[in-house]
Structure formats: C-alpha cells, structure tokens
Motif scaffolding. Structure first.
Motif, PDB file in Angstrom:
ATOM      1  N   GLN A 117      -7.847   0.980  -9.539  1.00 13.77           N
ATOM      2  CA  GLN A 117      -8.774   0.612  -8.469  1.00 13.77           C
ATOM      3  C   GLN A 117     -10.228   0.900  -8.828  1.00 13.77           C
ATOM      4  O   GLN A 117     -10.535   1.903  -9.469  1.00 13.77           O
ATOM      5  N   THR A 118     -11.118   0.026  -8.373  1.00 16.43           N
ATOM      6  CA  THR A 118     -12.545   0.350  -8.385  1.00 16.43           C
ATOM      7  C   THR A 118     -12.820   1.271  -7.207  1.00 16.43           C
ATOM      8  O   THR A 118     -12.023   1.366  -6.268  1.00 16.43           O
ATOM      9  N   GLN A 179     -13.066  -6.050  -8.974  1.00 20.48           N
ATOM     10  CA  GLN A 179     -11.737  -5.473  -9.153  1.00 20.48           C
ATOM     11  C   GLN A 179     -10.940  -6.250 -10.207  1.00 20.48           C
ATOM     12  O   GLN A 179     -10.231  -5.655 -11.023  1.00 20.48           O
ATOM     13  N   LEU A 180     -11.057  -7.561 -10.214  1.00 21.98           N
ATOM     14  CA  LEU A 180     -10.354  -8.355 -11.223  1.00 21.98           C
ATOM     15  C   LEU A 180     -10.866  -8.035 -12.628  1.00 21.98           C
ATOM     16  O   LEU A 180     -10.087  -7.933 -13.582  1.00 21.98           O
ATOM     17  N   ARG A 181     -12.169  -7.862 -12.747  1.00 21.31           N
ATOM     18  CA  ARG A 181     -12.732  -7.521 -14.060  1.00 21.31           C
ATOM     19  C   ARG A 181     -12.292  -6.124 -14.509  1.00 21.31           C
ATOM     20  O   ARG A 181     -12.144  -5.864 -15.708  1.00 21.31           O
ATOM     21  N   ARG A 182     -12.099  -5.242 -13.552  1.00 18.91           N
ATOM     22  CA  ARG A 182     -11.578  -3.914 -13.880  1.00 18.91           C
ATOM     23  C   ARG A 182     -10.185  -4.034 -14.502  1.00 18.91           C
ATOM     24  O   ARG A 182      -9.867  -3.346 -15.485  1.00 18.91           O
ATOM     25  N   LEU A 183      -9.365  -4.926 -13.982  1.00 18.99           N
ATOM     26  CA  LEU A 183      -8.035  -5.140 -14.562  1.00 18.99           C
ATOM     27  C   LEU A 183      -8.149  -5.645 -15.998  1.00 18.99           C
ATOM     28  O   LEU A 183      -7.405  -5.204 -16.877  1.00 18.99           O
ATOM     29  N   LEU A 184      -9.083  -6.552 -16.231  1.00 14.04           N
ATOM     30  CA  LEU A 184      -9.266  -7.085 -17.585  1.00 14.04           C
ATOM     31  C   LEU A 184      -9.759  -6.013 -18.552  1.00 14.04           C
ATOM     32  O   LEU A 184      -9.371  -5.994 -19.726  1.00 14.04           O
ATOM     33  N   SER A 256       4.219 -12.635 -19.309  1.00 13.85           N
ATOM     34  CA  SER A 256       3.963 -11.723 -20.425  1.00 13.85           C
ATOM     35  C   SER A 256       2.566 -11.120 -20.264  1.00 13.85           C
ATOM     36  O   SER A 256       1.741 -11.650 -19.511  1.00 13.85           O
ATOM     37  N   PRO A 257       2.262 -10.025 -20.971  1.00 13.27           N
ATOM     38  CA  PRO A 257       0.907  -9.463 -20.890  1.00 13.27           C
ATOM     39  C   PRO A 257      -0.182 -10.475 -21.227  1.00 13.27           C
ATOM     40  O   PRO A 257      -1.222 -10.516 -20.558  1.00 13.27           O
ATOM     41  N   ALA A 258       0.033 -11.293 -22.250  1.00 14.42           N
ATOM     42  CA  ALA A 258      -0.981 -12.297 -22.619  1.00 14.42           C
ATOM     43  C   ALA A 258      -1.136 -13.345 -21.525  1.00 14.42           C
ATOM     44  O   ALA A 258      -2.254 -13.735 -21.165  1.00 14.42           O
ATOM     45  N   GLU A 259      -0.016 -13.827 -20.990  1.00  9.76           N
ATOM     46  CA  GLU A 259      -0.065 -14.795 -19.892  1.00  9.76           C
ATOM     47  C   GLU A 259      -0.725 -14.185 -18.654  1.00  9.76           C
ATOM     48  O   GLU A 259      -1.479 -14.856 -17.941  1.00  9.76           O
ATOM     49  N   SER A 260      -0.438 -12.926 -18.417  1.00  9.66           N
ATOM     50  CA  SER A 260      -1.012 -12.241 -17.255  1.00  9.66           C
ATOM     51  C   SER A 260      -2.518 -12.104 -17.384  1.00  9.66           C
ATOM     52  O   SER A 260      -3.255 -12.273 -16.409  1.00  9.66           O
ATOM     53  N   ALA A 261      -2.991 -11.802 -18.597  1.00 16.22           N
ATOM     54  CA  ALA A 261      -4.430 -11.692 -18.822  1.00 16.22           C
ATOM     55  C   ALA A 261      -5.117 -13.017 -18.524  1.00 16.22           C
ATOM     56  O   ALA A 261      -6.168 -13.064 -17.872  1.00 16.22           O
ATOM     57  N   ARG A 262      -4.511 -14.118 -19.002  1.00 13.04           N
ATOM     58  CA  ARG A 262      -5.088 -15.436 -18.734  1.00 13.04           C
ATOM     59  C   ARG A 262      -5.053 -15.762 -17.247  1.00 13.04           C
ATOM     60  O   ARG A 262      -5.980 -16.396 -16.719  1.00 13.04           O
ATOM     61  N   TYR A 263      -4.009 -15.321 -16.584  1.00 14.15           N
ATOM     62  CA  TYR A 263      -3.877 -15.550 -15.143  1.00 14.15           C
ATOM     63  C   TYR A 263      -5.036 -14.861 -14.402  1.00 14.15           C
ATOM     64  O   TYR A 263      -5.670 -15.461 -13.531  1.00 14.15           O
ATOM     65  N   VAL A 264      -5.308 -13.599 -14.745  1.00 11.81           N
ATOM     66  CA  VAL A 264      -6.389 -12.864 -14.087  1.00 11.81           C
ATOM     67  C   VAL A 264      -7.744 -13.489 -14.426  1.00 11.81           C
ATOM     68  O   VAL A 264      -8.623 -13.606 -13.570  1.00 11.81           O
ATOM     69  N   GLU A 265      -7.910 -13.903 -15.664  1.00 12.48           N
ATOM     70  CA  GLU A 265      -9.163 -14.554 -16.075  1.00 12.48           C
ATOM     71  C   GLU A 265      -9.419 -15.824 -15.262  1.00 12.48           C
ATOM     72  O   GLU A 265     -10.554 -16.097 -14.849  1.00 12.48           O
ATOM     73  N   ARG A 266      -8.369 -16.598 -15.015  1.00  9.91           N
ATOM     74  CA  ARG A 266      -8.532 -17.811 -14.201  1.00  9.91           C
ATOM     75  C   ARG A 266      -8.936 -17.481 -12.782  1.00  9.91           C
ATOM     76  O   ARG A 266      -9.733 -18.200 -12.159  1.00  9.91           O
TER      77      ARG A 266
END
Length: 271
Positions: A117-118, A179-184, A256-266
């Motif tokens: 969390q932020t 918050q999304l950028r914190r996840l990234l 997957s972690p890679a797919e999840s990263a792209r999901y958050v980026e979108r």
C-alpha cells in the motif's frame, strides 16, 4: 462518548492495563479526573477513554499522572510497552511471525495488501473504518504499516514474497495511478512476485476470502486467514495444508508474473 472510538476486542492489552493502572493510582492518590486532565492538557473525556483502555495513554499523560500520584516511575515505565503496540490485537501474533518469515505467500480478494500500500491508500482504509479511530491512532497505524513494508527490501537474506490479487482489488475506487505504480515498483524486486487473478478465471475457492502462508527460519509453517470480525493464525498441519492447496490452485489459475505486470501497466494507461 469515550469508548465509541475503538472496538474493545481490537484494542491492545497494554492500553487496557496501563489505563487501569493509571486510574488505580489516581484514585489512591485522591487526584480527580478533571485535575489530571487540566494538568496534562487533555479533556476529562479523553482521560476517561485512556483509563477505560479504548485509547492509548500518551507519554505526557503517564508522566503527569506519575508525578501527581507519587507513583515513583511506575506509571511512566508503561511508555516503553505502549510504543510496541503498533497493530490491532488480533493481528499482533501474525505480525510477529511475519517478522521471522523466510517466505510469505498471500492471496487478497478485496484490498491491496498492507505490504504493497501507498500511504494515501492506507489512510483511505484506516480513516474510514467503523467504528472510527481517533486521529492519533490513525497516524500510528499508517506509520506502522509503512514501516512494516521494509520486509520487502531490508532483510538479508531477502524474504521470498508472493502476492496474488483478485481483479476486484485493482478495480477498487481507492486504487489510483500512484498505487498502481507502487505495484510496478515492487515487481522490480527479485524476491517478489505478483500475479493477478482476472474475474473470468475466478472459481469458488478464490471467492472465500484472503489468506497468507508463512514459513519461518526454523521451518515452522503458519496459515493466516482474516475476516471482518475475526482472524486465525494456525500452525495445525491440516489447516496449513488446506490453505497451501487452496493458494496453489489460485496461483495456477492467475496470470503469470509477466502477464500480470503488463495487465497493471495497461491499467495505468487507461483513461
């Protein structure tokens, strides 16, 4: 009214004990609540809340009470123990085990996990809980949550940490771009993995609530499950096994972690 600010079952034992001792010393010394309030620059209602254990006795009140009641340091000594109570009572055993963990796997269905969390997101959650907390407790809880996040970066050797977030977590109104950028940012840590479970991949066991699986340096394993009014930390092998199996099934269905990263980026790029 005092007592409306905290749920008694969610109040640290040290608050109740220290408040009770303050009241006993004050009564024995013949010091009125109003007199203690005036000397410590608090309202009588606030002093009453401290004595009832629903608000943390502050260092100033304990020192003033110690002097007025001739307690010879007995009340002031409580400050050391009060400062250790950074989390709600029902979470303290879990936090202690988490500090000893070498691995931590978790699944969250409703909110961003505390470790991710932020401060703004944490504040939105903590300030809006029912019954409401007083401002001092809100600030203490936020600071404690931010301090707790050092588990991700300060350990040697690093703790292996795995998060799975149900899509509903990311779609919450409280989740903003910060918050999304914190996840990234966290995804860049080598000891951390994060996966997203999309709505269309959910199944019955994924809708039963959050859970955490911990393993300590002594290779003890604990399962932690939490609801709105009760939490359970268990070392029972049967319980741990059931939680591990459920968590493994959810991880297998998640992106997957890679797919999840792209999901958050979108999501960050969404208008």
């Amino acid at each position: 009214m005092p007592g409306q600010n905290s749920n008694k079952s969610d109040v640290p034992v040290a608050w109740r004990y220290s408040g009770n001792q303050m009241k006993r010393w004050r009564t024995k010394a013949g010091v009125s609540r109003d007199e203690l309030a005036a000397a410590s620059n608090y309202s009588p209602d606030t002093i009453a809340a401290m004595e009832q254990g629903v608000r943390m006795p502050t260092a100033r009140v304990l020192d003033v009470a110690d002097e007025m009641c001739d307690a010879e340091g007995m009340l002031s000594a409580g400050k050391e123990f009060l400062n250790r109570e950074k989390f709600p009572t029902r979470a303290q055993d879990f936090m202690e085990r988490e500090r000893e963990a070498i691995s931590r796997w978790s699944y969250e269905i409703a909110v961003i996990p505390g470790l991710l969390q932020t401060s703004a997101y944490a504040r939105a959650l903590i300030e809006n809980r029912l019954p409401p907390l007083d401002e001092e407790t809100v600030e203490e809880r936020i600071a404690a949550r931010m301090e707790r996040q050092t588990i991700l970066t300060k350990r040697k050797p690093p703790v292996a940490v795995s998060f799975v977030l149900y899509e509903a977590v990311l779609r919450s109104p409280q989740v903003d771009d910060e918050q999304l950028r914190r996840l990234l940012e966290v995804l860049c840590l080598r000891n951390v993995t994060l996966q997203v479970l999309p709505f269309e991949r959910a199944f019955s066991d994924a809708l039963m609530g959050p859970m955490v699986l911990l393993e300590t340096r002594d290779h003890e394993r604990y399962a932690f499950t939490e609801g709105p009014f009760a939490s359970e930390l268990s070392a029972d092998p049967d319980v741990v096994s059931r939680v591990a199996e459920r968590l493994s099934m959810i991880r297998a269905q998640a992106l997957s972690p890679a797919e999840s990263a792209r999901y958050v980026e979108r999501m960050v790029d969404e208008p």
